[in-house]
Design a protein around this motif. Structure first.
Motif, PDB file in Angstrom:
ATOM      1  N   SER A  97     -47.526  33.992  14.486  1.00  0.00           N
ATOM      2  CA  SER A  97     -48.725  33.167  14.294  1.00  0.00           C
ATOM      3  C   SER A  97     -49.996  34.014  14.212  1.00  0.00           C
ATOM      4  CB  SER A  97     -48.855  32.152  15.427  1.00  0.00           C
ATOM      5  OG  SER A  97     -49.142  32.806  16.653  1.00  0.00           O
ATOM      6  N   GLN A  99     -50.552  36.565  12.447  1.00  0.00           N
ATOM      7  CA  GLN A  99     -50.839  37.026  11.085  1.00  0.00           C
ATOM      8  C   GLN A  99     -51.855  36.119  10.402  1.00  0.00           C
ATOM      9  OE1 GLN A  99     -49.410  39.996   9.397  1.00  0.00           O
ATOM     10  NE2 GLN A  99     -51.350  39.400   8.472  1.00  0.00           N
ATOM     11  N   ALA A 100     -51.955  34.865  10.852  1.00  0.00           N
ATOM     12  CA  ALA A 100     -52.876  33.912  10.228  1.00  0.00           C
ATOM     13  C   ALA A 100     -54.311  34.043  10.747  1.00  0.00           C
ATOM     14  CB  ALA A 100     -52.370  32.488  10.462  1.00  0.00           C
TER      15      ALA A 100
END
Length: 723
Positions: A97, A99-100
């Motif tokens: 998560s 990476q977002a």
């Protein structure tokens, strides 16, 4: 002068300053947006660490700041326990998560790496260097807190550390700099002014003058930072706020003292204003010029942070001087005798040419009598006291501290660094970067592998999974991922980039010592081998700070001595004044060293701490001597040197002591920020200013000057008894 001009001139001055105050109000909110606390930006472009950083960006394709997420399993009894499969799955999902999060580069989150003991996990997050790392870290921490608020994570602790995490904690410590710091400083000054003047209006006039000067200074500094002319940092911002408030208040107190004297000999406020300006402008301009000249000597520094402080702080002092000589006289002219209410300032009947007798009762007449009766005993005793205090310099530890120690109090990054050291190689995530010619790859790798503090070496390979390949004594190892295609080390401009993981944290003094050893060993192979990375940045910063300290201090003394010679038209008095403030600085630093080590238990000090303390204390300490000696010289023209010394001490005693207390209180306000550097500067300068006002200016200089007599003015006419 026509009556209408006497109305228009002060009104115009007040309106101009009000307009500037309004225009500069919005600049306060922009300071944090244009400031940086990235240590790498403080280094000069030619430093080895800076060159490696630029070259490494070419290998990676972009500049990134690494953050390290570390997770530890801790049972309810506080003992570490192994991670379960469910916890590892939850950690992997939480990592995906991240990476977002805005600011994390594409494919910038590494797979989770489990420690050998199975009790902790680390993963690396690459943050775009072009965005505010502190904001990205805040988002990472928020996302992780939400992801770990689940039953499977009840026995887990998570922290974001590494260079980005440490930078975020430092930035967080500066968040109160434009609110809490300013509020504390203004409150301290207001209380002191109320006690000194016992007037409700006068403190408001003085603080209004100081705030107007600060607002204009911030407006100019922000505009220059936006244009790329100066570099604004959190510590520069804090020092600017305190310096302007303190200096503007000091200059205001000097003018107000002169104005009050003038009101006692002039019926008209306009005449009193001009008389006060004639008496105050020279010492105020000389004092401000001394501080500005001392600060501008920082421009010869290697560290960009030092170079930035010089002009920014000098701008603040110039604004303080202008406000004290334009806005304040206009406001005091408007208020007149009412400014001192409920005290009454009445005309005593003397004309402007008559000189009132010096007071004979009170503290300062008593000090004057002591100086006149026992001058040699007073100055020898004062010198001995300061000399004993200076012996504490032998305990000063200003060789640098690790970056994780910069923040006082709670620090998630520091706690995370401790967890990393417990379960992983402490230097993981912050490797030493080595740029070497391709032809010297094998020899360079051998040196790195042979170093005791190096526990792993990789070489950047863009085509390999994870972007690097392990290096062993047998050569480059193939990818450990089954089925992965073959890859070779990346070569750019005939160079390769190796990464050496150390057994000590990247921001520690041990890591810096390892970098020093590696540079010496690698230099024997090829002079083109460069060593950089987090540890090298800290090492080069400390080395530049020591260079700056040894260069700037003599320059500051030289320029201040020249200003004093011109101001006092003498050689003897300036030499004695400079020697006295150097002794006072040594005493302040000696006592500070004992307090830091024995009372506050600080881990050490940054090499820039003595430099900043020296610049501020010597420049500001000379200020008070200028206030005293310019008045002494004025009195000596009429009454002779020895009588002039006593009269000058009595006349300036109250105002200079009040100014010293104000400046000490404003610098002490820096202590409200949980930053080690600022806490140390706050104590050194606050204590040193008190020493200057209580011992140096009140006892040492008057007694020494009285003992020497009129020779103090040599070679001017006053030294020959001509008035």
């Amino acid at each position: 002068m026509p009556t209408w001009l006497r109305i228009v001139i002060p009104a115009a001055l007040i309106l101009v300053w009000l307009a500037l105050f309004g225009a500069g109000g919005s600049a306060f909110g922009q300071v944090s947006a244009v400031s940086t606390n990235d240590q790498a930006q403080f280094l000069p472009a030619e430093s080895e660490a800076t060159r490696v950083q630029e070259i490494a960006a070419g290998f990676r394709g972009d500049e990134v700041v690494p953050a390290i997420v570390v997770v530890e399993s801790v049972a309810h009894d506080g003992a570490a326990s192994s991670l379960t499969d469910a916890q590892l799955e939850g950690i992997a999902a939480a990592a995906n998560s991240l990476q977002a999060v805005d600011g994390v580069v594409a494919d910038g989150v590494s797979p989770a790496i489990v420690s050998d003991d199975g009790q902790a996990v680390e993963l690396f997050v690459s943050i775009d260097a072009g965005v505010k790392a502190s904001a990205v870290v805040a988002d990472l921490r928020a996302d992780l807190a939400a992801a770990f608020d689940e039953p499977w994570a009840s026995d887990l602790t998570v922290a974001v550390t590494g260079p980005a995490g440490l930078a975020a904690d430092i930035a967080g410590a500066f968040t109160g700099i434009d609110g809490l710091l300013l509020l504390v400083a203004l409150a301290a000054v207001f209380i002191i002014l109320i006690v000194v003047y016992r007037s409700p209006l006068l403190p408001l006039i003085v603080l209004g003058t100081s705030m107007a000067a600060l607002t204009v200074a911030v407006l100019v500094a922000v505009a220059l930072a936006k244009a790329g002319v100066v570099l604004l940092t959190g510590q520069t911002q804090g020092i600017l706020f305190i310096l302007v408030i303190g200096a503007a208040t000091d200059y205001s107190l000097l003018y107000i003292a002169r104005y009050r004297e003038a009101l006692a000999t002039h019926e008209r406020k306009w005449n009193a204003t001009w008389a006060a300006l004639r008496g105050a402008w020279e010492p105020i301009v000389a004092s401000g010029g001394t501080v500005v000249a001392g600060l501008l000597m920082l421009l010869v520094s290697e560290l960009n942070s030092n170079k930035a402080l010089g002009p920014v702080a000098a701008i603040g002092i110039v604004c303080a001087v202008l406000a004290a000589l334009t806005l304040l006289p206009a406001l005091m002219l408007w208020a007149g005798r009412v400014a001192f209410w409920p005290r009454r300032v009445t005309v005593r009947g003397e004309t402007a040419d008559e000189v009132p007798d010096a007071p004979t009762r009170g503290l300062w007449p008593a000090v004057g009598r002591l100086v006149a009766k026992r001058p040699r005993m007073v100055w020898i005793t004062s010198t001995l006291v300061l000399g004993v205090m200076a012996l504490g310099l032998t305990q000063l530890n200003a060789d640098g501290v690790s970056q994780s120690e910069f923040v006082l109090g709670a620090s998630e990054a520091r706690d995370g660094q401790q967890v990393l050291g417990d379960h992983f190689p402490a230097g993981s995530g912050t490797p030493v970067l080595v740029v070497a010619p391709e032809a010297r790859f094998d020899e360079t790798a051998d040196v790195l592998l042979a170093a005791d503090a190096v526990i792993g070496v990789t070489v950047v390979a863009a085509d390999a999974p994870g972007g690097s390949l392990a290096v062993t004594a047998e050569g480059v190892a193939p990818s450990a991922i089954p089925g992965a295609p073959a890859a070779d080390p990346t070569v750019r401009d005939g160079q390769v980039l190796l990464q050496a993981t150390l057994d000590s944290a990247g921001d520690s003094l041990e890591a810096e010592a390892t970098v020093t050893e590696l540079r010496a060993s690698l230099a024997s192979i090829d002079g083109d081998v460069l060593v950089g990375g987090t540890s090298a940045i800290a090492l080069d910063t400390a080395a530049a700070a020591v260079h700056d300290r040894n260069l700037v201090m003599p320059l500051v003394l030289a320029v201040i001595l020249l200003i004093l010679i011109v101001l006092l038209r003498s050689l003897v008095a300036p030499l004695l004044l400079v020697a006295s403030v150097v002794l006072s600085f040594g005493a302040a630093l000696g006592v500070s060293a004992l307090v830091f080590n024995g009372v506050l238990d600080f881990p050490g000090a940054d090499p820039t701490v003595p430099l900043y303390g020296f610049v501020f204390l010597v420049a500001l300490g000379v200020d008070y001597n200028i206030f005293l000696m310019t008045r002494v010289r004025e009195e000596a023209r009429t009454h002779g040197t020895r009588a002039g010394i006593v009269r000058g001490l009595i006349a300036t005693g109250g105002v200079i002591t009040s100014a010293g207390i104000v400046l000490a209180a404003t610098f002490a306000a820096l202590g409200v920020l949980p930053i080690l550097f600022l806490a140390q500067i706050a104590f050194i300068v606050a204590f040193g200013v008190i020493l200057d006002t209580v011992i140096v200016r009140s006892l040492l200089i008057p007694a020494l000057s009285y003992d020497i007599g009129r020779t103090i003015w040599w070679p001017s006419r006053l030294a020959r008894g001509r008035r």
